[in-house]
Write a protein that holds these residues in place. Structure first.
Motif, mmCIF file in Angstrom:
data_model
loop_
_atom_site.group_PDB
_atom_site.id
_atom_site.type_symbol
_atom_site.label_atom_id
_atom_site.label_comp_id
_atom_site.label_asym_id
_atom_site.label_seq_id
_atom_site.Cartn_x
_atom_site.Cartn_y
_atom_site.Cartn_z
ATOM 1 N N ALA A 232 68.379 76.001 52.602
ATOM 2 C CA ALA A 232 68.193 74.594 52.208
ATOM 3 C C ALA A 232 66.747 74.310 51.815
ATOM 4 N N ASP A 233 65.808 75.017 52.452
ATOM 5 C CA ASP A 233 64.395 74.782 52.139
ATOM 6 C C ASP A 233 63.880 75.678 51.023
ATOM 7 N N GLY A 234 64.789 76.437 50.408
ATOM 8 C CA GLY A 234 64.413 77.287 49.291
ATOM 9 C C GLY A 234 63.973 78.687 49.669
ATOM 10 N N THR A 235 63.771 78.953 50.962
ATOM 11 C CA THR A 235 63.368 80.294 51.386
ATOM 12 C C THR A 235 64.577 81.225 51.399
ATOM 13 N N ARG A 236 64.303 82.520 51.456
ATOM 14 C CA ARG A 236 65.360 83.537 51.479
ATOM 15 C C ARG A 236 65.102 84.533 52.603
ATOM 16 N N ALA A 237 66.177 85.057 53.135
ATOM 17 C CA ALA A 237 66.081 86.151 54.098
ATOM 18 C C ALA A 237 66.265 87.464 53.361
ATOM 19 N N ALA A 238 65.649 88.502 53.884
ATOM 20 C CA ALA A 238 65.832 89.825 53.288
ATOM 21 C C ALA A 238 67.286 90.253 53.423
ATOM 22 N N SER A 239 67.755 91.049 52.492
ATOM 23 C CA SER A 239 69.130 91.523 52.543
ATOM 24 C C SER A 239 69.157 93.033 52.319
ATOM 25 N N LEU A 240 70.096 93.668 52.995
ATOM 26 C CA LEU A 240 70.301 95.100 52.872
ATOM 27 C C LEU A 240 71.789 95.316 52.633
ATOM 28 N N GLY A 241 72.154 95.545 51.388
ATOM 29 C CA GLY A 241 73.567 95.650 51.029
ATOM 30 C C GLY A 241 74.188 96.955 51.505
ATOM 31 N N ARG A 242 75.507 96.923 51.619
ATOM 32 C CA ARG A 242 76.224 98.150 51.958
ATOM 33 C C ARG A 242 75.912 99.235 50.923
ATOM 34 N N THR A 243 75.813 98.853 49.668
ATOM 35 C CA THR A 243 75.512 99.842 48.631
ATOM 36 C C THR A 243 74.107 100.410 48.785
ATOM 37 N N ASP A 244 73.162 99.612 49.321
ATOM 38 C CA ASP A 244 71.811 100.117 49.568
ATOM 39 C C ASP A 244 71.844 101.231 50.611
ATOM 40 N N LEU A 245 72.603 101.020 51.671
ATOM 41 C CA LEU A 245 72.739 102.035 52.716
ATOM 42 C C LEU A 245 73.451 103.280 52.182
ATOM 43 N N ASP A 246 74.500 103.051 51.388
ATOM 44 C CA ASP A 246 75.223 104.191 50.809
ATOM 45 C C ASP A 246 74.308 105.025 49.911
ATOM 46 N N GLN A 247 73.473 104.343 49.137
ATOM 47 C CA GLN A 247 72.549 105.051 48.255
ATOM 48 C C GLN A 247 71.566 105.883 49.070
ATOM 49 N N LEU A 248 71.041 105.312 50.135
ATOM 50 C CA LEU A 248 70.091 106.003 50.994
ATOM 51 C C LEU A 248 70.724 107.240 51.634
ATOM 52 N N LEU A 249 71.926 107.073 52.176
ATOM 53 C CA LEU A 249 72.624 108.196 52.799
ATOM 54 C C LEU A 249 73.008 109.242 51.750
ATOM 55 N N GLY A 250 73.400 108.770 50.569
ATOM 56 C CA GLY A 250 73.772 109.691 49.495
ATOM 57 C C GLY A 250 72.621 110.595 49.102
ATOM 58 N N TYR A 251 71.424 110.008 48.973
ATOM 59 C CA TYR A 251 70.244 110.822 48.648
ATOM 60 C C TYR A 251 70.054 111.923 49.693
ATOM 61 N N ALA A 252 70.081 111.535 50.968
ATOM 62 C CA ALA A 252 69.837 112.499 52.045
ATOM 63 C C ALA A 252 70.882 113.610 52.044
ATOM 64 N N LEU A 253 72.133 113.255 51.776
ATOM 65 C CA LEU A 253 73.211 114.246 51.800
ATOM 66 C C LEU A 253 73.176 115.146 50.568
ATOM 67 N N MET A 254 72.595 114.676 49.473
ATOM 68 C CA MET A 254 72.521 115.482 48.256
ATOM 69 C C MET A 254 71.391 116.517 48.312
ATOM 70 N N ASP A 255 70.576 116.457 49.348
ATOM 71 C CA ASP A 255 69.559 117.480 49.558
ATOM 72 C C ASP A 255 70.220 118.652 50.293
ATOM 73 N N TYR A 256 71.146 119.306 49.602
ATOM 74 C CA TYR A 256 72.009 120.323 50.218
ATOM 75 C C TYR A 256 71.209 121.392 50.956
ATOM 76 N N SER A 257 70.144 121.856 50.365
ATOM 77 C CA SER A 257 69.387 122.985 50.926
ATOM 78 C C SER A 257 68.281 122.539 51.873
ATOM 79 N N ASP A 258 68.215 121.236 52.146
ATOM 80 C CA ASP A 258 67.156 120.673 52.993
ATOM 81 C C ASP A 258 65.778 120.999 52.420
ATOM 82 N N ARG A 259 65.685 120.932 51.110
ATOM 83 C CA ARG A 259 64.432 121.244 50.422
ATOM 84 C C ARG A 259 63.282 120.355 50.871
ATOM 85 N N TYR A 260 63.580 119.068 51.123
ATOM 86 C CA TYR A 260 62.536 118.117 51.449
ATOM 87 C C TYR A 260 62.322 117.956 52.952
#
Length: 318
Positions: A232-260
């Motif tokens: 109501a006052d125009g401010t916003r709260a931070a948001s973390l979408g389900r797709t954001d979490l999926d993207q983060l987990l996807g990156y980690a899982l795609m490092d098949y050889s644990d290169r990083y």
């Protein structure tokens, strides 16, 4: 080839479906993120294109920690021929790469890197305009339509100066403010150790994916969104979408050889100046509801990308 960012948004995709079942418990993580991020510190000005501005600050944040960040994707976008800016783009990229020519890696990827040390004397406005120009060039590669791109204001005789002039003063000031906040909030929180930006993974051969930053075994994804709906006052709260979490987990899982050597994953909310970081095993356990075997999950996820995704893409018409 499709991209991880697209597949996690398509809830019918085998990628999103597998991640949703394997890591089903996400609401508690999202709620914690929303509270811990606090107030928005750099408010997006009216009229700014969120996607372009987000890509621009991504480039600048990479330049803060990586002396030779990749500028290969802007080059790929430029040579696509989708906009009349070939001369302007070539001039800019040639300057940024200190005259070095692009080449292909053993995996067939285009390689071109910026030499940031050569521009230490440049002011904030120059850096902001460079990052905005690079973001526009990447859109030529990623965007479905570019007919309304500012690059269409250029012509075949335009030079790099014309390309750098496409960002307006409001956008420049916004980028500088986000950079300043990152210097204060992000850089001191990064662990010591090797730094890589714009990296791809073993699994990028199965599904296109390039992440923002790995520092000392911590993978960090930058998110420059405004957050949730205005209060109501125009401010916003931070948001973390389900797709954001999926993207983060996807990156980690795609490092098949644990290169990083990933041990931690995180999200940096650029406009909130907040870095949320989780030990990878802990995040997997909390979202999966059980202890996780990272090696086994990487193997299973690779099977999804190689066996289930291609026939789905065929049915989808890709």
């Amino acid at each position: 080839m499709s991209a991880l960012t697209y597949e996690v948004k398509d809830r019918q995709s085998p990628v999103a479906a597998w991640l949703g079942v394997t890591f089903a418990q996400h609401k508690e993580i999202q709620a914690e993120f929303r509270v811990a991020a606090g107030p928005q510190r750099v408010v997006m000005p009216a009229g700014v294109a969120p996607g372009t501005q987000g890509a621009a600050i991504d480039f600048w944040l990479r330049m803060l920690v990586d002396p030779q960040p990749s500028i290969a994707l802007p080059l790929v976008g430029l040579v696509s021929g989708r906009a009349p800016c070939l001369r302007a783009g070539r001039e800019l990229l040639h300057e940024l790469a200190a005259g070095e020519s692009p080449h292909k890696t053993a995996g067939g990827e285009v390689e071109l890197r910026m030499r940031t040390a050569g521009f230490a004397d440049r002011g904030d406005e120059w850096w902001a305009r460079v990052c905005y120009a690079l973001a526009l060039l990447v859109e030529l590669y990623r965007a479905a339509s570019v007919e309304n791109s500012r690059l269409m204001r250029l012509n075949e005789s335009s030079g790099s100066g014309d390309l750098l002039a496409l960002a307006n003063d409001v956008e420049v000031a916004d980028l500088v403010a986000m950079r300043d906040l990152a210097v204060e909030r992000l850089l001191p929180a990064l662990p010591a150790g090797p730094v890589t930006t714009g990296m791809t993974f073993d699994g990028s051969a199965d599904l296109a994916a390039d992440a923002d930053l790995v520092a000392g075994g911590m993978l960090v994804d930058f998110k420059a969104g405004q957050g949730g709906k205005p209060r109501a006052d125009g401010t916003r709260a931070a948001s973390l979408g389900r797709t954001d979490l999926d993207q983060l987990l996807g990156y980690a899982l795609m490092d098949y050889s644990d290169r990083y050597g990933l041990h931690t994953v995180g999200v940096y909310a650029v406009r909130f100046g907040y870095l949320a970081a989780w030990p990878l095993a802990e995040l997997g356990q909390r979202m999966g509801g059980r202890l996780v075997d990272l090696a086994a999950l990487r193997k299973e996820f690779a099977g999804v990308l190689r066996d289930q995704l291609p026939p789905y893409q065929t049915r989808r018409g890709w």
